[in-house]
Design an enzyme around this catalytic site. Sequence first.
Site, mmCIF file in Angstrom:
data_model
loop_
_atom_site.group_PDB
_atom_site.id
_atom_site.type_symbol
_atom_site.label_atom_id
_atom_site.label_comp_id
_atom_site.label_asym_id
_atom_site.label_seq_id
_atom_site.Cartn_x
_atom_site.Cartn_y
_atom_site.Cartn_z
ATOM 1 N N ASP A 461 0.841 -1.202 0.000
ATOM 2 C CA ASP A 461 0.000 0.000 0.000
ATOM 3 C C ASP A 461 0.877 1.254 0.000
ATOM 4 O OD1 ASP A 461 -2.261 1.595 0.234
ATOM 5 O OD2 ASP A 461 -2.954 0.701 2.117
ATOM 6 N N ASP A 531 -10.816 2.195 -2.759
ATOM 7 C CA ASP A 531 -11.315 1.974 -1.397
ATOM 8 C C ASP A 531 -12.832 2.080 -1.353
ATOM 9 O OD1 ASP A 531 -9.044 1.352 -0.063
ATOM 10 O OD2 ASP A 531 -8.617 3.381 0.619
HETATM 11 C C1 DGJ Z 1 -5.710 1.995 2.129
HETATM 12 C C2 DGJ Z 1 -6.116 0.742 1.411
HETATM 13 O O1 DGJ Z 1 -6.634 1.046 0.160
HETATM 14 C C3 DGJ Z 1 -7.108 -0.007 2.270
HETATM 15 O O2 DGJ Z 1 -7.591 -1.126 1.595
HETATM 16 C C4 DGJ Z 1 -6.431 -0.385 3.554
HETATM 17 O O3 DGJ Z 1 -5.396 -1.280 3.284
HETATM 18 C C5 DGJ Z 1 -5.911 0.847 4.260
HETATM 19 N N1 DGJ Z 1 -5.102 1.651 3.388
HETATM 20 C C6 DGJ Z 1 -5.112 0.466 5.483
HETATM 21 O O4 DGJ Z 1 -4.523 1.524 6.090
#
Ligand code: DGJ
Length: 712
Positions: A461, A531
Site C-alpha cells: 500500500d 477503497d
Molecule cells: C488503504 C487501502 O486502500 C485499504 O484497503 C487499507 O489497506 C488501508 N489503506 C489500510 O490503512
Amino acid sequence: MPAAIAHDPATRTWLLTTRRTGYALRIDERGVPRHLHWGGPLTLAQAVSLPLAGTKWRSSFEGLAAAEEELTVDGGNRYGPPALRVRFADGTRALTWQADGHEQPDPATLLLHFTDPHYPLRTTLGYRVHPDTDVIERWTALTHTGKADDILVLRADSATLSLPPRDHYRLSHAVGLWAAETQLKREPLPFGETVLTSRTGTTSHQAQPWAILDAGDANEGWADETQGQVWSAALAWSGSWQLTLHRTPDNRLSLSAGAGHDAVTVALRPGETHTTPPVLALYTPAGGFGGLSRAWHAHLRAKVLPHADETRPVLYNSWEATGFSVTLENQSRLAAHAAALGVELFVMDDGWFGARRDDHAGLGDWAPYPGAFPAGLRPLADEVHRLGMAFGLWVEPEMVNPDSDLYRARPDWVLHFPHRARTELRNQLVLNFARPDVAEWAHSRLTRLVAENDVDYLKWDMNRPFSEAGWPDEPSGRGDRLWFDYVRNYHSVLDRLRADHPRLRIEACSGGGGRVDPAVLARTDQVWVSDNTDAADRLVIQQGYTQVYPVRTMAAWVTDVPNQQTGRSIPLRFRFHSAMSGVLGVGGDLTRWQPAELKEAEQLIAEYKAVRHVVQHGDLFRLRPPGDLQSVSAVQYVTPEAAETVAFGWLPQPRFGLRPAPLRLAGLDRDARYRDTRTGELHYGAALAERGLDLQLPSEDWASTMVHLIRT
Ligand code: DGJ
C-alpha cells in the site's frame, strides 16, 4: 506477415508493421526524424510514397507542427510543446538533430541514433514492435558524451505520437480522486494544448497515464463501443508524469508522454545516460473502444503481467471488518469463516505491527505488535494454512509515522526540505526510496518478513502523495533525480522480492487505485482498484479501469452494509455480482453475517469459481455501460474460440412493468448452440446476437443476474 521493421535506405524511410497496423517515419534531409503515418498497414513502397507534412510553403509565423516530428524538440522554428528540452552549460537551449546511424538489436527493435553537431549529446529513439498485439513501444535515451559540464534535461518525454489529420478529434481519459478512481470522460478535444498529468510522485488517483483518441470527418463518424478506429497511448511509469496533447487549427494532433511533471529536471553528468520509461502506442482499426480495450488486455496479458495465465484466488481482506484492531483471535475467527465460505487467500490488513493501534503510530516498525501477536505472526500464518488458504499480509514500506522507532532513529530518511515543515498526511511522511540505503532497508525487512512468516501474498500500500520532495544531503547535489530514482527503486524492490520468493504474489494498492500503470502491472498480480466498495459505484470505476487494464488484475470485495464509504445498503447478491465481474474478494465482518447470508455467500463463491476462468481470462465486452439507476448495465466475457461465455446484468431501480430489452450478446459463434448452465436452455449463437437473451431480472430494487453459457 511482413517484417516487423522494414527500411528504405534511399529515402531513409522506416516502416513498422504489426498484424493490423502500420507506423512509418522518415529521417529528412536535415537529419530530423519526421512522422509519416500511424494507422492501417502499408507496404514499404506505400510508406515511401507518403509526403512529409509541412513541406509546402508556410508563412514566417508558423513553426514546425509538433505532429510532424517523432520527438518534438525545443529549438529552431518550433513553437509547440517540446517533448525534449535541454540546456547546455553555456545557456544554449536549441537542440539540433543530426542522424548518426541506427541499430536493430533484434528483428523487432529499432534504435535511431542522433548526435548534436556541436554539443556532447547523443539522442536515441527506441522502437519495439509487437507484431502480434499491435503495440509499438517507444522510448528515448539521452547520453552525455562529453567530459565536462552537466547537461540540464528540462523535459524528456518518451515519445511524440501523431494522429492522421482529421476534422475532429475526441479524447477519452479517466479522472478521479480517492474512492472515485477511473471515472471515464469522453469529450471533444479542444484546440491548443491539453495536459493530463500527475504531480503527486505517484501515478495518482486524479488522472490515468493513458489517453484514447478517436477522430471524425466527412467520411467517418466517431467511434463507439463497438465500431470505429481508435488511437491510444499508455505510459509505463509509476511516478509523476505528463501527457501533452497538441491540436492545431490545421487539423494536426500530437501526443507526447513522459515521466516527471513540469519543472522536474535531470542533470545529466558526463558519461551518463538517461533512459525514459516506455510509452505504449496502440491503434485499432475497427471495433471501437471495446475492441481497443480487448487489444490492450491481450497485450498486457501476453507481454506484461507476470503469471498472466494463473487464475486469481478468492481473497478475504480484514480491513473493513477489523480496521487497525487486528489480533490473533479475531483474525483466526475471520479466517475460519472465510475458509468455510470457500475463500482461498486470507489477507490481514493494516494494524499488525509496531505501535499501530490507529493511523498515528508505528509505520516503519515492521515487527508484529506483541499485544496482538504475542508469538509473532507464525501462529496466524500456520492457522490460515491449516485452514487450506494462502496467507497474505498488508505492508506500506514507503512510509513512516513520525511516532515510530524508525523515524526517531532516521529522521533524515524522509523526503524533506531543510527549511520547510514536513507536511504530514494521514500522520505519515514519505520515506525517500530514492536513497539506496532506504531501498535496501525496505527490501531486507520485507524479504525477511516473507521468509520468516511463510507469507504467500503481500498487499503493498502507499497512502499519501509526496510533499517537500527534497533530499538535502543528496551526494551529487542533484536532488530532482529523486523523482525518477524513487520510482526505479520502488520497481526494483518489487522485482527483487519476486526473485527472492518465486511463489510470492503481490497486490498493488495506493489508498485504492492511486498507483496503477503498465509498470505496476508488470510487477504485481492484482490491483486494489478503489477503497470505495459500494457495488454500484464500483461498476462505474470498473468501466474506467477496464478501458486499458485487464479484468484479471481488477480486485473487488463484497463488504458489509451500510457501505462504509457511501452508506448505501445494497443486497448481498448484487454486491457479489458486482465483485464477481472482476477478481472476487470478500471484505465484510463475517462474524456478524447471518447464517442465511453466509449460505448465500458460499453458494455465490462456488458459482464464481465455476466461471472465473471466463471472467479473468476471457475477452471483455462492455455491453451496456453503467449509467442511470433505471437502466440495465451489463458486461460479458468470452473465452477463446467462443466456447464459453458469462454475462452479468445489473438493474438498480427497475421501472414498474417495463421489462428491459433482451441483452444482445457479442463474440459468440453464430452457428453454435449454447447451453445455459443454470436453466439448461439451449440458444443459437445467432439468436443471442440478433434477438438477445432475456435476463430474467427480478422486478425488485438492486436486481442482478449472472448467466453462464457453454457451447454444446
Ligand atoms: C488503504 C487501502 O486502500 C485499504 O484497503 C487499507 O489497506 C488501508 N489503506 C489500510 O490503512
